[in-house]
Motif scaffolding. Sequence first.
Motif, mmCIF file in Angstrom:
data_model
loop_
_atom_site.group_PDB
_atom_site.id
_atom_site.type_symbol
_atom_site.label_atom_id
_atom_site.label_comp_id
_atom_site.label_asym_id
_atom_site.label_seq_id
_atom_site.Cartn_x
_atom_site.Cartn_y
_atom_site.Cartn_z
ATOM 1 N N ASP A 166 1.098 -1.305 -0.067
ATOM 2 C CA ASP A 166 -0.516 0.257 -0.307
ATOM 3 C C ASP A 166 0.473 1.383 -0.227
ATOM 4 O O ASP A 166 0.568 2.170 0.515
ATOM 5 C CB ASP A 166 -0.767 0.062 1.476
ATOM 6 C CG ASP A 166 -2.342 -1.043 1.014
ATOM 7 O OD1 ASP A 166 -2.943 -1.061 -0.318
ATOM 8 O OD2 ASP A 166 -2.588 -1.279 2.303
ATOM 9 N N THR A 199 -9.174 14.122 -0.809
ATOM 10 C CA THR A 199 -10.119 13.696 -0.991
ATOM 11 C C THR A 199 -10.326 11.895 -0.441
ATOM 12 O O THR A 199 -10.997 11.334 -0.451
ATOM 13 C CB THR A 199 -10.558 12.700 -2.610
ATOM 14 O OG1 THR A 199 -9.133 11.850 -3.487
ATOM 15 C CG2 THR A 199 -10.309 13.930 -3.749
ATOM 16 N N GLY A 200 -8.721 12.135 0.247
ATOM 17 C CA GLY A 200 -8.570 10.412 1.236
ATOM 18 C C GLY A 200 -8.165 9.397 0.454
ATOM 19 O O GLY A 200 -8.513 8.433 1.002
ATOM 20 N N ALA A 201 -7.542 10.226 -0.416
ATOM 21 C CA ALA A 201 -7.186 8.793 -1.045
ATOM 22 C C ALA A 201 -5.946 7.605 -0.880
ATOM 23 O O ALA A 201 -5.326 6.769 -0.782
ATOM 24 C CB ALA A 201 -7.482 8.795 -3.008
ATOM 25 N N GLN A 203 -2.121 9.524 1.050
ATOM 26 C CA GLN A 203 -1.320 10.502 2.009
ATOM 27 C C GLN A 203 0.030 10.324 2.522
ATOM 28 O O GLN A 203 0.465 9.228 1.255
ATOM 29 C CB GLN A 203 -2.239 9.984 3.959
ATOM 30 C CG GLN A 203 -0.974 8.861 4.065
ATOM 31 C CD GLN A 203 -1.954 8.598 5.384
ATOM 32 O OE1 GLN A 203 -3.551 8.738 6.340
ATOM 33 N NE2 GLN A 203 -0.903 7.902 6.319
ATOM 34 N N ILE A 211 -1.148 4.808 0.507
ATOM 35 C CA ILE A 211 -2.546 3.971 -0.498
ATOM 36 C C ILE A 211 -3.732 4.544 0.517
ATOM 37 O O ILE A 211 -3.379 2.858 1.253
ATOM 38 C CB ILE A 211 -2.431 3.538 -1.533
ATOM 39 C CG1 ILE A 211 -2.163 4.088 -2.938
ATOM 40 C CG2 ILE A 211 -3.951 3.315 -1.857
ATOM 41 C CD1 ILE A 211 -1.916 2.759 -3.849
ATOM 42 N N VAL A 212 -4.220 4.986 0.669
ATOM 43 C CA VAL A 212 -5.132 4.256 2.665
ATOM 44 C C VAL A 212 -6.698 4.327 2.057
ATOM 45 O O VAL A 212 -7.383 3.858 2.926
ATOM 46 C CB VAL A 212 -5.062 5.972 3.336
ATOM 47 C CG1 VAL A 212 -3.989 6.557 3.882
ATOM 48 C CG2 VAL A 212 -5.393 7.100 2.693
ATOM 49 N N ASN A 213 -7.024 3.931 0.708
ATOM 50 C CA ASN A 213 -7.952 4.027 -0.230
ATOM 51 C C ASN A 213 -7.928 3.612 -1.248
ATOM 52 O O ASN A 213 -8.230 4.613 -2.441
ATOM 53 C CB ASN A 213 -9.273 4.752 0.139
ATOM 54 C CG ASN A 213 -10.670 4.277 -0.153
ATOM 55 O OD1 ASN A 213 -11.223 3.465 -0.676
ATOM 56 N ND2 ASN A 213 -11.422 5.300 0.384
ATOM 57 N N ALA A 214 -7.617 2.061 -1.893
ATOM 58 C CA ALA A 214 -6.986 1.803 -2.786
ATOM 59 C C ALA A 214 -8.698 1.887 -3.452
ATOM 60 O O ALA A 214 -8.552 2.161 -4.841
ATOM 61 C CB ALA A 214 -6.712 0.043 -2.423
ATOM 62 N N ALA A 215 -9.716 1.421 -2.719
ATOM 63 C CA ALA A 215 -10.952 1.178 -4.112
ATOM 64 C C ALA A 215 -11.667 2.235 -4.392
ATOM 65 O O ALA A 215 -11.871 2.846 -5.279
ATOM 66 C CB ALA A 215 -12.593 1.108 -3.117
ATOM 67 N N LEU A 216 -11.355 3.983 -3.647
ATOM 68 C CA LEU A 216 -11.436 5.476 -4.147
ATOM 69 C C LEU A 216 -10.437 5.737 -5.029
ATOM 70 O O LEU A 216 -10.602 6.396 -6.005
ATOM 71 C CB LEU A 216 -11.324 6.013 -3.081
ATOM 72 C CG LEU A 216 -11.864 7.882 -3.450
ATOM 73 C CD1 LEU A 216 -12.643 8.206 -3.681
ATOM 74 C CD2 LEU A 216 -10.730 8.218 -2.107
ATOM 75 N N SER A 219 -11.537 4.515 -8.407
ATOM 76 C CA SER A 219 -12.263 4.943 -8.807
ATOM 77 C C SER A 219 -12.192 6.103 -9.260
ATOM 78 O O SER A 219 -12.374 6.399 -10.684
ATOM 79 C CB SER A 219 -13.809 5.345 -7.564
ATOM 80 O OG SER A 219 -14.282 5.917 -7.942
#
Length: 223
Positions: A166, A199-201, A203, A211-216, A219
């Motif tokens: 990640d 966006t929080g994807a 940091q 990568i803190v939100n792989a799904a985002l 997308s």
Amino acid sequence: MNSAAIQKLLQSHPYYSFLTAAEQKRLLQQSRTLIFQAEETILQEGEEAQFLWWIESGSVKIFKLSADGNEKILHLAGAGESFNDIAVFDGGPNPANVAALTTSQIWALPALLLRSFMLENPRFSQAIIQALAQRVRYFATQIENLTLYGVTARLARFLLQQAEGDSILEAGVTRKAIAAYLATTPESVSRTLRTLQETGAIQFDRHRIIIVNAALLRSIAMI
């Protein structure tokens, strides 16, 4: 590194795992390992392809230069990857320039010996065909990314491709290098990274992008 460790390393490569033990021994005897410092040139476009290069550690950029000297990065390669495969196996000149991004230890494997293995070992030849076909698919995807998607989607795709687990190491892979790879500017890369962070994807953690939100991120990358 002793010979047993080197042979184990060779066996992990998708080409060389198809060589016989005797062929691997010949390759080991005739190959050499070299150290390149960051930004040091490894090979130049148009020169004779004398070696296939395989990265034991570090990373490199494969690039072309425009008439006005601008750099266009075709691929960023890291440990476990080889480069200059096409020139070695089709007998033509080096198709691009290659330089180290970080201090890199790289094996130089003699082209003439590898070509002889192609004639002697059908399984090795088949592995080469499959690997080169995968390269064609890779560059087809790269063309798709550059022509059909905006900078944000392209950068999101790049981060997903480059991720080790990640996290993504920034050392060596500078924003200038990313920009040259994505056909944009370093300023645009910086702005887009900040947007992805907001966006929080992703940091930032010192020299890493997490990568803190792989799904985002997928997308955003539209995959």
